[in-house]
Design an enzyme around this catalytic site. Structure first.
Site, PDB file in Angstrom:
ATOM      1  N   ASP A 133      -2.052  -5.634   2.274  1.00 47.76           N
ATOM      2  CA  ASP A 133      -2.616  -4.964   3.505  1.00 47.76           C
ATOM      3  C   ASP A 133      -2.398  -5.422   4.802  1.00 47.76           C
ATOM      4  O   ASP A 133      -2.700  -6.335   4.180  1.00 47.76           O
ATOM      5  CB  ASP A 133      -4.512  -4.402   3.561  1.00 47.76           C
ATOM      6  CG  ASP A 133      -4.942  -3.729   4.272  1.00 47.76           C
ATOM      7  OD1 ASP A 133      -4.600  -3.155   5.476  1.00 47.76           O
ATOM      8  OD2 ASP A 133      -5.524  -3.164   4.211  1.00 47.76           O
ATOM      9  N   HIS A 134      -1.359  -4.381   5.296  1.00 51.07           N
ATOM     10  CA  HIS A 134      -0.698  -5.724   6.538  1.00 51.07           C
ATOM     11  C   HIS A 134      -2.011  -5.953   8.007  1.00 51.07           C
ATOM     12  O   HIS A 134      -1.683  -7.071   8.280  1.00 51.07           O
ATOM     13  CB  HIS A 134       0.553  -5.444   7.058  1.00 51.07           C
ATOM     14  CG  HIS A 134       0.304  -4.209   7.772  1.00 51.07           C
ATOM     15  ND1 HIS A 134      -0.324  -2.665   7.635  1.00 51.07           N
ATOM     16  CD2 HIS A 134      -0.308  -4.033   9.011  1.00 51.07           C
ATOM     17  CE1 HIS A 134      -0.182  -1.629   8.808  1.00 51.07           C
ATOM     18  NE2 HIS A 134      -0.035  -2.124   9.578  1.00 51.07           N
ATOM     19  N   LYS A 153      -2.666   3.835  21.933  1.00 54.47           N
ATOM     20  CA  LYS A 153      -2.711   3.020  20.966  1.00 54.47           C
ATOM     21  C   LYS A 153      -3.895   1.925  20.958  1.00 54.47           C
ATOM     22  O   LYS A 153      -3.957   1.004  21.385  1.00 54.47           O
ATOM     23  CB  LYS A 153      -1.347   2.577  21.138  1.00 54.47           C
ATOM     24  CG  LYS A 153      -1.307   0.886  19.659  1.00 54.47           C
ATOM     25  CD  LYS A 153      -0.584   1.140  19.106  1.00 54.47           C
ATOM     26  CE  LYS A 153      -0.442   0.327  18.040  1.00 54.47           C
ATOM     27  NZ  LYS A 153      -0.752   0.836  16.127  1.00 54.47           N
ATOM     28  N   LYS A 196      -3.027  -9.878  10.462  1.00 55.22           N
ATOM     29  CA  LYS A 196      -3.044 -10.035  11.825  1.00 55.22           C
ATOM     30  C   LYS A 196      -4.164 -10.819  12.739  1.00 55.22           C
ATOM     31  O   LYS A 196      -5.025 -11.302  11.857  1.00 55.22           O
ATOM     32  CB  LYS A 196      -4.025  -8.172  12.268  1.00 55.22           C
ATOM     33  CG  LYS A 196      -3.100  -7.244  12.783  1.00 55.22           C
ATOM     34  CD  LYS A 196      -2.959  -6.091  12.573  1.00 55.22           C
ATOM     35  CE  LYS A 196      -2.692  -5.024  12.379  1.00 55.22           C
ATOM     36  NZ  LYS A 196      -1.347  -4.616  13.267  1.00 55.22           N
ATOM     37  N   LYS A 255       1.161  -1.271  -0.123  1.00 61.03           N
ATOM     38  CA  LYS A 255       0.053   0.346  -0.151  1.00 61.03           C
ATOM     39  C   LYS A 255       0.764   1.461   0.501  1.00 61.03           C
ATOM     40  O   LYS A 255       1.760   1.351   0.319  1.00 61.03           O
ATOM     41  CB  LYS A 255      -0.746   0.545   0.928  1.00 61.03           C
ATOM     42  CG  LYS A 255      -0.290  -0.093   2.712  1.00 61.03           C
ATOM     43  CD  LYS A 255      -1.136   0.505   3.839  1.00 61.03           C
ATOM     44  CE  LYS A 255      -1.678   1.981   3.504  1.00 61.03           C
ATOM     45  NZ  LYS A 255      -0.989   2.672   4.495  1.00 61.03           N
ATOM     46  N   HIS A 311      -6.852  -0.358   5.970  1.00 64.15           N
ATOM     47  CA  HIS A 311      -6.962  -1.019   7.110  1.00 64.15           C
ATOM     48  C   HIS A 311      -8.251  -0.679   7.649  1.00 64.15           C
ATOM     49  O   HIS A 311      -9.333  -2.007   8.002  1.00 64.15           O
ATOM     50  CB  HIS A 311      -5.867  -0.109   8.456  1.00 64.15           C
ATOM     51  CG  HIS A 311      -4.383  -0.169   7.856  1.00 64.15           C
ATOM     52  ND1 HIS A 311      -3.941  -0.628   6.237  1.00 64.15           N
ATOM     53  CD2 HIS A 311      -3.153   0.636   7.263  1.00 64.15           C
ATOM     54  CE1 HIS A 311      -2.468  -1.040   6.696  1.00 64.15           C
ATOM     55  NE2 HIS A 311      -2.337   0.006   7.301  1.00 64.15           N
TER      56      HIS A 311
HETATM   57  C1  BG6 Z   1      -0.118   1.621   7.703  1.00 58.29           C
HETATM   58  C2  BG6 Z   1       0.058   3.538   8.043  1.00 58.29           C
HETATM   59  O1  BG6 Z   1      -0.136   1.042   6.571  1.00 58.29           O
HETATM   60  O2  BG6 Z   1      -0.307   1.149   8.971  1.00 58.29           O
HETATM   61  C3  BG6 Z   1       1.041   3.905   9.097  1.00 58.29           C
HETATM   62  O3  BG6 Z   1       1.500   3.972   6.761  1.00 58.29           O
HETATM   63  C4  BG6 Z   1       0.358   3.296  10.786  1.00 58.29           C
HETATM   64  O4  BG6 Z   1       0.881   5.101   9.101  1.00 58.29           O
HETATM   65  C5  BG6 Z   1       0.494   1.561   9.848  1.00 58.29           C
HETATM   66  O5  BG6 Z   1       0.970   3.523  11.776  1.00 58.29           O
HETATM   67  C6  BG6 Z   1      -0.819   0.883  11.724  1.00 58.29           C
HETATM   68  O6  BG6 Z   1      -0.436   0.212  11.046  1.00 58.29           O
HETATM   69  P1  BG6 Z   1      -0.510  -1.135  12.885  1.00 58.29           P
HETATM   70  O7  BG6 Z   1      -0.331  -2.619  12.011  1.00 58.29           O
HETATM   71  O8  BG6 Z   1       0.338  -0.715  13.928  1.00 58.29           O
HETATM   72  O9  BG6 Z   1      -1.603  -0.642  13.560  1.00 58.29           O
END
Ligand code: BG6
Length: 504
Positions: free
Chosen positions: A190-191, A358, A195, A161, A253
């Site tokens: 999309d990482h 977070k 998860k 992405k 995401h």
């Molecule tokens: C990334 C964004 O794709 O996802 C970042 O570019 C963001 O800005 C991150 O911090 C969030 O990923 P995670 O896995 O920490 O929620």
């Protein structure tokens, strides 16, 4: 405690061609994920990593740099012998899309390596590069025929992405890619889909009989999707200032979470069936007029403040950010899904940087029970039931419900039933990329975005992008770093008689 079921199948022999091998993503996530696969014996027996660079570099220098990254970012203890063995299969190769001849040479080198390593011609091209390089690299891979599947060998292209910056650019990129490869060769990452808890949304919904009957507008009052981050923009100013919170997080995401929560049950647990349902529900997000888009959204930018022990400066003072930037670092939206299941159920989405906590979660709020039965008792309120799917910082599921407070009088209070992954499963911490890379190698694209769902995602956010662009600085709120976001975001819910779940 239960050990995770071992994944038995080793992928086919293949070469893993990593563009951007000297970059942050490769060091921080891709190589540590390959290491985790090596540690669980899930790399192919015949395997090589081809690190593509634009300026010549020796194999030893590249391996040293990757080893350093691995030591810093590995999610498990690094076994030196295993890491060295894995990095020995890394070869550095030069190719620059600005110099097409270099791709012809690269092709020859790749074929030679494939013969030496007996990888059967199977290739995984991974583009861990800035988005502006996706199309030029893909074009060269297409021109040189490196993506062509022949003699039974597979060729796959993994794209990181952000996939486009708006609907038009996402369509153009899809069109470009589909000229050189078939859809099933493309793996748009999309990482979030790597998860465990995100994947578990499907299992929670469709492997349990008790949720699906109440998973609709008759029982659900609304859904809240939150991705709150404590970190500011840090050193990513140049990328972030032209991107902003909405583009960075929402069509990808947050929409992955939304589509898994809201999709119809697919007929089969198979890539096309699942991806079709996900695309379908994104396409059903009601398209807003620009006026409604302004009414149903809040954007904000952070001012300096304290987050835990850390002091953070104003967003506008961040390195590589314009001093008069109107880029949002916080976005909240109210969306509705125009289908039978979800008519009248708002989906509230919020994401922001430099917040007090977070937290990534999907909270499903059920409708209040009829109160009549408790009318003549001291009970003056019933809390509503929440089902909360937590992704960060803890992974698990919490059910909130009402219970009687022990004692002679009738008194009711909200309590929680908590399931935490770590209490049940003995899984090693992962980068989230292992499953995704493994799936690319075995050719399962269930966890990857198809062209139609990427475009449907952009289509849904486009009215907000357009309306915000037109409004300029007007309507950009500010919020204190370390807080819960702009107060205007609260109004988005309070005007509907609802509230965000507390962030801290
Ligand atoms: C990334 C964004 O794709 O996802 C970042 O570019 C963001 O800005 C991150 O911090 C969030 O990923 P995670 O896995 O920490 O929620």
């Amino acid at each position: 405690m239960t050990d995770p079921a071992p994944r038995q199948k080793k992928p086919d022999a293949c070469s893993f061609v990593l563009f951007g091998v000297t970059g942050d993503l490769a060091h921080r996530l891709v190589i540590p994920a390959l290491y985790n696969l090596a540690a669980t014996d899930l790399l192919p027996d015949n395997f090589c990593v081809v690190g593509v660079v634009r300026n010549p570099m020796s194999n030893d220098d590249l391996r040293d740099s990757l080893m350093k990254g691995l030591r810093q970012f590995a999610t498990r203890k690094v076994d030196d012998a295993l890491a060295t063995r894995m990095l020995e299969c890394v070869t550095c190769v030069v190719a620059d899309p600005g110099q097409p001849a270099s791709f012809d040479q690269f092709r020859e080198q790749l074929e030679k390596l494939e013969a030496e390593r007996r990888t059967s011609g199977n290739r995984l091209f991974y583009l861990a590069v800035p988005p502006s390089a996706f199309a030029p690299i893909s074009r060269e891979l297409g021109r040189t025929g490196m993506l062509k599947e022949n003699s039974g060998a597979w060729r796959r292209l993994v794209i990181e992405k952000p996939f486009g910056t708006d609907l038009a650019s996402a369509r153009a990129l899809n069109a470009e890619l589909l000229k050189i490869a078939e859809e099933q060769q493309l793996y748009r990452i999309d990482h979030y889909l790597g998860k465990e808890t995100v994947q578990n949304i499907l299992v929670l919904r469709f492997a349990n009989g008790m949720f699906e009957p109440i998973w609709n507008r008759n029982h659900i009052d609304h859904v809240q999707i939150t991705v709150a981050e404590k970190l500011g923009v840090g050193h990513r100013g140049s990328f972030y200032d032209v991107t902003g919170a909405l583009r960075d997080m929402v069509p990808n995401h947050l929409f992955q979470l939304l589509s898994l929560v809201a999709m119809e049950p697919p007929a089969r647990f198979e890539a096309n069936a699942v991806r079709s349902e996900k695309a379908e529900v994104l396409a059903a997000i009601q398209t807003q007029s620009e006026t409604d888009a302004l009414k149903d959204s809040v954007r904000g930018q952070y001012l300096g403040g304290r987050i835990g022990d850390d002091e953070i400066g104003d967003y506008r003072k961040t390195e590589d950010v314009r001093p008069d930037s109107i880029t949002e670092t916080y976005a909240a939206l109210k969306l509705t899904i125009d289908n039978w299941r979800w008519a009248g159920v708002p989906f509230y989405l919020r994401t922001g940087k430099a917040l007090g906590a977070k937290r990534t979660e999907v909270a499903i709020k059920f409708k209040r029970a009829p109160f009549a039965m408790f009318r003549d008792t001291p009970v003056d309120r019933l809390s509503q039931n929440y089902l909360v799917i937590s992704i960060e910082p803890t992974q698990g599921i919490t059910l909130q419900f009402n219970t009687k407070v022990p004692g002679p009088t009738i008194s009711i209070d909200g309590v929680e039933m908590k399931f935490r992954y770590k209490d049940y499963f003995n899984a090693e911490p992962s980068t989230g990329y292992e499953t995704l890379i493994y799936d690319c190698m075995i050719g399962d694209n269930i966890l990857f975005q198809r062209a139609d769902s990427v475009e449907a995602g952009w289509q849904a956010v486009q009215p907000f992008l357009d309306a915000w662009k037109k409004a300029g600085a007007s309507g950009l709120e500010s919020y204190q770093a370390g807080g819960h976001g702009p107060t205007e975001a609260d109004t988005l819910l309070t005007r509907d008689g609802r509230n965000w779940r507390k962030l801290t």
